[in-house]
Motif scaffolding. Sequence first.
Motif, PDB file in Angstrom:
ATOM      1  N   PRO A   1       0.483  -0.912  -0.548  1.00 47.01           N
ATOM      2  CA  PRO A   1      -0.185  -0.197  -0.055  1.00 47.01           C
ATOM      3  C   PRO A   1       0.894   1.085  -0.431  1.00 47.01           C
ATOM      4  N   GLY A   2       0.530   2.369  -0.352  1.00 44.50           N
ATOM      5  CA  GLY A   2       0.984   3.799  -0.275  1.00 44.50           C
ATOM      6  C   GLY A   2       1.519   3.892  -1.987  1.00 44.50           C
ATOM      7  N   TYR A   3       1.940   2.556  -2.260  1.00 40.68           N
ATOM      8  CA  TYR A   3       2.272   3.402  -4.276  1.00 40.68           C
ATOM      9  C   TYR A   3       0.692   2.864  -4.928  1.00 40.68           C
ATOM     10  N   PRO A   4       0.149   3.218  -6.192  1.00 41.94           N
ATOM     11  CA  PRO A   4      -0.971   2.833  -6.532  1.00 41.94           C
ATOM     12  C   PRO A   4      -0.774   1.981  -7.572  1.00 41.94           C
ATOM     13  N   GLN A   5      -2.127   1.530  -7.118  1.00 43.05           N
ATOM     14  CA  GLN A   5      -2.157   0.532  -7.171  1.00 43.05           C
ATOM     15  C   GLN A   5      -1.803  -0.160  -8.798  1.00 43.05           C
ATOM     16  N   GLY A   6      -1.094  -1.362  -9.332  1.00 49.33           N
ATOM     17  CA  GLY A   6      -0.464  -2.040 -10.440  1.00 49.33           C
ATOM     18  C   GLY A   6       1.164  -1.338 -10.406  1.00 49.33           C
ATOM     19  N   GLN A   7       1.649  -0.390  -9.273  1.00 55.34           N
ATOM     20  CA  GLN A   7       2.555  -0.185 -10.180  1.00 55.34           C
ATOM     21  C   GLN A   7       4.039  -0.955  -9.382  1.00 55.34           C
ATOM     22  N   LEU A   8       5.139  -1.039 -10.076  1.00 55.09           N
ATOM     23  CA  LEU A   8       5.844  -2.453 -10.569  1.00 55.09           C
ATOM     24  C   LEU A   8       6.825  -0.963  -9.614  1.00 55.09           C
ATOM     25  N   VAL A   9       7.708  -1.831  -8.169  1.00 55.28           N
ATOM     26  CA  VAL A   9       8.452  -1.114  -8.144  1.00 55.28           C
ATOM     27  C   VAL A   9       9.897  -1.987  -7.680  1.00 55.28           C
ATOM     28  N   LEU A  10      11.230  -1.048  -7.946  1.00 54.10           N
ATOM     29  CA  LEU A  10      12.558  -1.937  -8.110  1.00 54.10           C
ATOM     30  C   LEU A  10      13.142  -1.007  -7.032  1.00 54.10           C
ATOM     31  N   ARG A  11      14.271  -1.954  -6.132  1.00 55.92           N
ATOM     32  CA  ARG A  11      15.165  -1.150  -6.555  1.00 55.92           C
ATOM     33  C   ARG A  11      16.765  -2.145  -5.800  1.00 55.92           C
ATOM     34  N   GLU A  12      17.062  -1.673  -6.459  1.00 56.10           N
ATOM     35  CA  GLU A  12      18.788  -1.544  -6.151  1.00 56.10           C
ATOM     36  C   GLU A  12      19.515  -2.152  -5.341  1.00 56.10           C
ATOM     37  N   GLY A  13      20.308  -2.309  -4.862  1.00 57.93           N
ATOM     38  CA  GLY A  13      21.444  -2.841  -3.459  1.00 57.93           C
ATOM     39  C   GLY A  13      20.282  -2.954  -2.215  1.00 57.93           C
ATOM     40  N   ALA A  14      20.403  -2.616  -0.966  1.00 60.49           N
ATOM     41  CA  ALA A  14      19.516  -3.475   0.242  1.00 60.49           C
ATOM     42  C   ALA A  14      18.159  -2.219   0.080  1.00 60.49           C
ATOM     43  N   MET A  15      17.080  -3.621   0.188  1.00 65.57           N
ATOM     44  CA  MET A  15      15.913  -2.879   0.278  1.00 65.57           C
ATOM     45  C   MET A  15      14.994  -2.638   1.216  1.00 65.57           C
ATOM     46  N   MET A  16      15.318  -3.762   2.112  1.00 59.90           N
ATOM     47  CA  MET A  16      14.479  -4.319   3.684  1.00 59.90           C
ATOM     48  C   MET A  16      15.413  -4.484   4.797  1.00 59.90           C
ATOM     49  N   ALA A  17      14.998  -3.991   5.531  1.00 57.02           N
ATOM     50  CA  ALA A  17      16.201  -4.183   6.589  1.00 57.02           C
ATOM     51  C   ALA A  17      16.057  -5.350   7.995  1.00 57.02           C
ATOM     52  N   SER A  18      17.883  -5.791   8.355  1.00 58.56           N
ATOM     53  CA  SER A  18      17.815  -7.134   8.990  1.00 58.56           C
ATOM     54  C   SER A  18      17.075  -6.675  10.324  1.00 58.56           C
ATOM     55  N   SER A  19      16.965  -7.981  11.107  1.00 56.17           N
ATOM     56  CA  SER A  19      15.434  -7.423  12.121  1.00 56.17           C
ATOM     57  C   SER A  19      16.292  -8.471  12.936  1.00 56.17           C
ATOM     58  N   ASP A  20      17.392  -8.397  14.295  1.00 52.72           N
ATOM     59  CA  ASP A  20      17.338  -8.848  14.882  1.00 52.72           C
ATOM     60  C   ASP A  20      16.472  -8.746  16.536  1.00 52.72           C
ATOM     61  N   TYR A  21      16.633  -9.272  17.222  1.00 58.32           N
ATOM     62  CA  TYR A  21      16.158  -8.787  18.425  1.00 58.32           C
ATOM     63  C   TYR A  21      17.020  -9.301  19.928  1.00 58.32           C
ATOM     64  N   ALA A  22      17.195  -8.851  20.879  1.00 63.35           N
ATOM     65  CA  ALA A  22      18.118  -9.230  22.067  1.00 63.35           C
ATOM     66  C   ALA A  22      17.026  -8.893  23.354  1.00 63.35           C
ATOM     67  N   THR A  23      17.183 -10.099  23.953  1.00 64.68           N
ATOM     68  CA  THR A  23      16.763  -9.848  25.732  1.00 64.68           C
ATOM     69  C   THR A  23      17.794  -9.611  26.529  1.00 64.68           C
ATOM     70  N   VAL A  24      17.673  -8.909  27.175  1.00 66.29           N
ATOM     71  CA  VAL A  24      18.782  -8.312  28.297  1.00 66.29           C
ATOM     72  C   VAL A  24      18.408  -8.378  29.963  1.00 66.29           C
ATOM     73  N   THR A  25      18.855  -9.111  30.593  1.00 64.71           N
ATOM     74  CA  THR A  25      18.841  -8.998  32.393  1.00 64.71           C
ATOM     75  C   THR A  25      19.207  -8.617  32.904  1.00 64.71           C
ATOM     76  N   LEU A  26      18.952  -8.016  34.171  1.00 71.50           N
ATOM     77  CA  LEU A  26      19.964  -7.013  34.451  1.00 71.50           C
ATOM     78  C   LEU A  26      19.974  -7.712  36.455  1.00 71.50           C
ATOM     79  N   GLY A  27      20.753  -8.061  36.305  1.00 67.65           N
ATOM     80  CA  GLY A  27      20.458  -9.064  37.456  1.00 67.65           C
ATOM     81  C   GLY A  27      21.116  -8.136  38.683  1.00 67.65           C
ATOM     82  N   GLY A  28      20.187  -7.274  39.996  1.00 69.46           N
ATOM     83  CA  GLY A  28      20.741  -7.513  41.062  1.00 69.46           C
ATOM     84  C   GLY A  28      20.184  -7.723  43.039  1.00 69.46           C
ATOM     85  N   VAL A  29      21.033  -6.605  43.898  1.00 68.43           N
ATOM     86  CA  VAL A  29      19.940  -7.270  44.343  1.00 68.43           C
ATOM     87  C   VAL A  29      18.670  -6.540  45.421  1.00 68.43           C
ATOM     88  N   GLY A  30      17.547  -7.255  45.662  1.00 70.48           N
ATOM     89  CA  GLY A  30      16.278  -7.109  45.679  1.00 70.48           C
ATOM     90  C   GLY A  30      16.639  -5.925  47.409  1.00 70.48           C
TER      91      GLY A  30
END
Length: 401
Positions: free
Chosen positions: A169-198
């Motif tokens: 969506p966002g491009y006119p219907q039927g528009q063909l869109v090309l791009r050389e090189g990087a087109m979509m991002a990498s997607s990484d996930y991290a869970t960070v756990t910080l441990g202290g003293v309650g």
Amino acid sequence: MSTMTGLLQAVSARADEFIRLRRDLHRHPELAYEEHRTAALVASQLEAWGYQVERGIGGTGVVGQLVRGDSTRRLGLRADMDALPITEASGREWASQNAGVMHACGHDGHTAMLLAAARHLAEDARFSGTLNLVFQPAEEGGGGALRMMQDGLFERYPCDAVFAMHNMPGYPQGQLVLREGAMMASSDYATVTLGGVGGHGAMPHKAVDPLVAAASLVMALQTVVSRNVDPLQPAVVTVGALHAGRANNVIPASATLELSVRALDRATRDLLERRVKELVLLQAQSFGVQAEIDWRRGYPVLVNTPAETAFAREVATALVGQERVTPHGAALTGSEDFAFMLERVPGSYILIGNGDGPADGPTACMVHNPGYDFHDGNIAIGAAFWVALVQRFLEAPARSR
Ligand SMILES: [Zn+2]
Ligand SMILES: [Zn+2]
């Protein structure tokens, strides 16, 4: 040009059948690796049209192969089949009948476009070489493309190039869109756990507070993109969740952060990982808390190779004309697991506009919206593009035409 117009007309004349098929898929959406009905439908159709079909690659993946002539060239086209865990609110007559599951990313349309092309190519096989049609499971986070590759996709079905198409969506219907090189991002996930003293909120000196360390870390992480990444390189570090504590007078023993990290460049991706990890460990150390990082690499940066992108651009322009082609589209910070295939085989990922105004109704909202629907007008255009691409890439000798 005239043969291209003829091709579009020929595919359009048969579009109704594939619009019905698309709506049937839309009514019966299936989540990642559960695309049993969809895969069975795809496989039986391909078989009926004379394709050699293999089921169950990478879970529910299907490959249909058609060999014509004596050329050794091999082409791969990929469509994704999975839906999302969203309750549909499109109000369409063909809305989902599976509660809580919905084709909100238009993968029903991708499957229908490639099947429409498959049928046309089976009957009008003006090509020479090997055509591999890849219907993959689990694009939405499940890494179905990688699973198929780990299951030997490209060893069993070698390809000189691979192409895929996504509605947008966002491009006119039927528009063909090309791009050389990087087109979509990498997607990484991290869970960070910080441990202290309650401890007691009134006596912080008798505790080690992970909540304050977490708050400081959230701010420090904002400097990775602003201070470490090249300003000309897009990057995202988002802390999407921060969990710590339950009561005003209790210092919690731990705090947890959930991060989403994205980049449009492989080196930037590595830099983000290194800097986030350094900040987590050194910030934690400075507050005297323990830090644990669970870093999970998701989809890589999607990089379209120049020659294949130029080729697809030529095919698109010959088919629909210059004004309906966006030759150098913008990159997106979303991610896409076709990126795994492009790490192995040259190729290009193409967008097809799904409409951009109120007149387009529900098709104007963004993908993953509960009101989203693939634009059926794109089935003929997308299918004709695939047919033209196959006939150009696997060009038959003139005498056999
Ligand atoms: Zn999606
Ligand atoms: Zn999608």
